[in-house]
Design a protein around this motif. Structure first.
Motif, PDB file in Angstrom:
ATOM      1  N   CYS A 136      30.850   5.778  40.214  1.00  0.00           N
ATOM      2  CA  CYS A 136      29.850   5.881  41.410  1.00  0.00           C
ATOM      3  C   CYS A 136      29.894   4.888  42.486  1.00  0.00           C
ATOM      4  O   CYS A 136      30.888   3.888  42.165  1.00  0.00           O
ATOM      5  CB  CYS A 136      28.432   5.563  40.652  1.00  0.00           C
ATOM      6  SG  CYS A 136      26.856   5.414  41.615  1.00  0.00           S
TER       7      CYS A 136
ATOM      8  N   CYS B 118      28.332   2.364  42.951  1.00  0.00           N
ATOM      9  CA  CYS B 118      28.040   1.397  42.207  1.00  0.00           C
ATOM     10  C   CYS B 118      28.889   0.619  41.339  1.00  0.00           C
ATOM     11  O   CYS B 118      28.489  -0.344  40.736  1.00  0.00           O
ATOM     12  CB  CYS B 118      26.270   1.158  41.482  1.00  0.00           C
ATOM     13  SG  CYS B 118      26.505   2.259  39.822  1.00  0.00           S
TER      14      CYS B 118
ATOM     15  N   CYS C   3      22.796   3.946  37.582  1.00  0.00           N
ATOM     16  CA  CYS C   3      21.808   3.890  38.815  1.00  0.00           C
ATOM     17  C   CYS C   3      21.124   5.272  39.005  1.00  0.00           C
ATOM     18  O   CYS C   3      20.242   5.695  39.297  1.00  0.00           O
ATOM     19  CB  CYS C   3      22.521   3.227  40.238  1.00  0.00           C
ATOM     20  SG  CYS C   3      23.725   4.474  41.005  1.00  0.00           S
TER      21      CYS C   3
ATOM     22  N   CYS D  35      25.445   9.271  38.038  1.00  0.00           N
ATOM     23  CA  CYS D  35      25.875   7.938  37.486  1.00  0.00           C
ATOM     24  C   CYS D  35      25.102   7.450  36.062  1.00  0.00           C
ATOM     25  O   CYS D  35      23.821   7.628  36.018  1.00  0.00           O
ATOM     26  CB  CYS D  35      25.450   6.881  38.686  1.00  0.00           C
ATOM     27  SG  CYS D  35      25.760   5.349  38.120  1.00  0.00           S
TER      28      CYS D  35
HETATM   29 ZN   LIG Z   1      25.629   4.162  40.243  1.00  0.00          ZN
END
Ligand SMILES: [Zn+2]
Length: 474
Positions: free
Chosen positions: A23, A25, A10, A7
């Protein structure tokens, strides 16, 4: 040698999987290659690369691994053109053009398509899909044909017709919608920011490095829509450095967007780390008009980290650059590609580029793909490059005195110049002048006899062309 997805925000990692592009996120993933696992140094790798045929797959160690032959149409291995004549115009001594117009479907995206589609076959994908306003549709459709699997294109509003027709010629299924159909949702969605796709795009920068004998250029100018090409260039440079292909990654990256839709440039100028999606924007050049570029924050980091800049260019500047590039270097670029030249001009004027620096402009796509812009360009170049002679010039001269009917013109050519033709010949000349925009014909005036006759008038362009042509007459 191992590789994994990571990612960009993150840092979370995932095993390589073609279906993964974001990802948990919500941020994009990139493919990380375990460089140490190679067990060889830069010098040795250069030799291995150099022993392979030109093209994307030459850089095998830095690409995802698939079993079997790649799905290829001969992409990559494009010419790095030393642009001396363009350089003289811009006051630069060392400009190079990375001429991506010569890729199989006429755009740099073929580099991404060969890798993505090869990996898709490897993962037993049965259908490819994309959202597109043009180039991606054409490229993916061509590679789907080569792979022998169907391609479904979701055509976004404002798409460029010629490029969509190109995809249609490659037998793509077209769906005019910005949303994927639930019933049809069995295909693999190819976005320009897919990790495997990005790795394919990366090879244009690897080629630039190799073509410059592994001495990185001082600057690379790249047009941005989603930002995938600039992200790929940044990735190529960092990988080349960590694997020892280049000694130092010192290349400044310049990202270019067209006015009307330039969210990345705006975020850069405001010093933001994130790109704010644009609600109000003008789609002048659809293929690079991306109001919400998903790679925005990576691109901003890459540009700032390389001490480059983000530059916005206007529509007219872009069109003029198409012309400049074509007439100085014999390279016909589409607007998105010529934007990099327009930006370079601005960067030179602003003192961002030193006159002796080595600069590369990525010419990402062919002008042949965009007849609409070519027509605009033609309009711009009136009257300097259009001349008429012979009978057409005489017709313009007569019409500059007064508007006439075809039959009247026929008679006047005889009395004024002693020219004798058959009547249809005059109408042939008139229809050509009409098509050139030098004359117009008005519908029949009321009460004029019984025949449907049209009166011909000189246009403003026609007047200018007439003056220019008369000046050139011996
Ligand atoms: Zn991420």
């Amino acid at each position: 040698m191992k590789a994994w997805l990571k990612c960009t925000r993150c840092g979370r990692t995932y095993p390589p999987d073609i279906e993964l592009r974001l990802c948990e996120c919500g941020s994009p993933l990139i493919l990380i290659h375990e460089i140490e696992g190679l067990g060889i140094g830069g010098t040795e790798l250069k030799k291995i690369i150099g022993s392979r045929p030109p093209g994307v797959w030459r850089y095998l160690e830095l690409l995802p691994k698939a079993i079997g032959e790649p799905v290829s149409l001969g992409e990559g291995g494009t010419y790095l053109q030393r642009a001396e004549r363009l350089g003289r115009e811009l006051g630069l001594r060392n400009i190079y053009l990375k001429n991506e117009t010569v890729n199989p479907t006429g755009s740099f995206l073929d580099r991404g398509s060969t890798v993505e589609v090869t990996m898709a076959l490897h993962s037993k994908v049965r259908c490819l899909e994309c959202f597109s306003r043009g180039n991606l549709a054409a490229s993916l459709a061509a590679y789907a044909v080569k792979a022998g699997i169907p391609c479904r294109v979701y055509v976004l509003p404002g798409a460029e017709q010629a490029k969509i027709l190109q995809a249609l010629a490659y037998d793509a299924e077209l769906i005019y919608s910005s949303r994927r159909s639930d019933q049809l949702g069995d295909g693999h969605l190819v976005e320009p920011y897919n990790p495997f796709f990005l790795d394919g795009l990366k090879t244009s920068t690897l080629e630039i490095l190799e073509q410059l004998d592994w001495n990185p250029p001082d600057a690379i100018f790249i047009t941005m829509g989603t930002g995938s090409n600039l992200t790929a260039a940044w990735k190529a440079l960092s990988e080349a450095e960590s694997i020892g292909l280049i000694e130092e990654n010192s290349t400044r990256l310049y990202g270019v967007q067209a006015s009307g839709c330039a969210p990345i440039v705006e975020a850069f100028k405001r010093g933001l780390d994130e790109v704010e999606p644009k609600k109000d924007y003008k789609m002048i050049f659809p293929d690079i008009s991306e109001p919400n570029p998903i790679l925005g924050s990576i691109v901003l980091k890459a540009i700032r980290g390389s001490s480059g800049s983000a530059i916005m260019v206007g529509e007219d500047e872009i069109l003029k650059s198409i012309k400049l590039l074509a007439k100085t270097e014999g390279v016909l670029a589409e607007p998105a590609a010529a934007a990099s030249i327009a930006a370079l001009k601005i960067a030179v004027d602003d003192g961002l580029i030193d006159r002796s620096e080595r600069v590369v402009c990525m010419i990402t796509g062919s002008g042949l793909k965009d007849p609409a812009s070519m027509r605009e360009l033609f309009k711009l170049s009136y009257p300097k490059h259009v001349r008429v002679s012979g009978t057409k010039l005489k017709i313009l001269k007569l019409l500059s005195e007064r508007s006439m009917y075809g039959y009247e013109l026929w008679k006047s050519l005889k009395t004024a110049y002693g020219l004798e033709f058959k009547l249809p010949t005059i109408y042939q000349h008139l229809s050509e002048l009409l098509r050139m925009g030098l004359i117009v014909s008005k519908p029949p005036e009321k009460g004029f006899g019984r025949r449907m006759v049209r009166k011909y008038h000189l246009t403003e362009s026609g007047r200018r062309v007439l003056v220019e042509s008369l000046n050139r007459e011996p």
